[in-house]
Write an enzyme that holds these catalytic residues in place. Sequence first.
Site, mmCIF file in Angstrom:
data_model
loop_
_atom_site.group_PDB
_atom_site.id
_atom_site.type_symbol
_atom_site.label_atom_id
_atom_site.label_comp_id
_atom_site.label_asym_id
_atom_site.label_seq_id
_atom_site.Cartn_x
_atom_site.Cartn_y
_atom_site.Cartn_z
ATOM 1 N N ASP A 246 6.498 14.951 -2.731
ATOM 2 C CA ASP A 246 6.789 13.930 -1.730
ATOM 3 C C ASP A 246 8.131 14.277 -1.110
ATOM 4 O O ASP A 246 9.031 14.792 -1.793
ATOM 5 C CB ASP A 246 6.857 12.539 -2.367
ATOM 6 C CG ASP A 246 5.491 12.017 -2.807
ATOM 7 O OD1 ASP A 246 4.489 12.364 -2.162
ATOM 8 O OD2 ASP A 246 5.444 11.237 -3.775
ATOM 9 N N ASP B 244 -0.412 11.093 1.851
ATOM 10 C CA ASP B 244 -0.268 9.642 1.729
ATOM 11 C C ASP B 244 -0.420 8.962 3.095
ATOM 12 O O ASP B 244 -1.021 7.886 3.198
ATOM 13 C CB ASP B 244 1.106 9.282 1.143
ATOM 14 C CG ASP B 244 1.323 9.831 -0.254
ATOM 15 O OD1 ASP B 244 0.333 10.000 -0.992
ATOM 16 O OD2 ASP B 244 2.493 10.097 -0.602
#
Length: 176
Positions: free
Chosen positions: A127, A141
């Site tokens: 991330d 995401d």
Amino acid sequence: MRGVLSGRAAWALGLGIAVLGYGVDLLTKQLALAYLDPANPPVLLGGLLRLQLIFNPGAAFSMGEDFTIVLTLIAIAALVGVLAFLLPRARHRGWVVASGLILAGILGNLTDRLFRPPAPLHGHVIDFLQLPNFAIFNVADMCITFAAVLIIWLVAIKQVDLDGASTKEPPKTEAA
């Protein structure tokens, strides 16, 4: 019906979106690994976006960090569900787009869980995008989030089924 695709066109569009989204996710994660320093994250757009590299063993908001293998198995089941149930039945353009986005998101994060350290089925998701006062996330995401918003819109606002049929209740007629 408007926005309804043939089976072949639906598969082509859905898989095309999935491949594009998956490719962008993989590319951006490789760029993040190559160029971002977790100790010195760049801040862009006047502080609106921070490129904070982390390795997330959990799900959204780092929940379930001790259940990486369970999250991996759930992602595999979701992938099978989308490929076996959702995409084959989707004919409405919106549902096909949502299916492709979900596939892209599942594949992006599942690839990390399967092939990234520390071990297969236990891999940590990369991330690197952070908005102020929000979780750190990635392109996969974003694909899943956009798909969820689109599905809510299709169900609640458009009231359209996978095949393009309206789910609105017909007006009630008064008995004579």
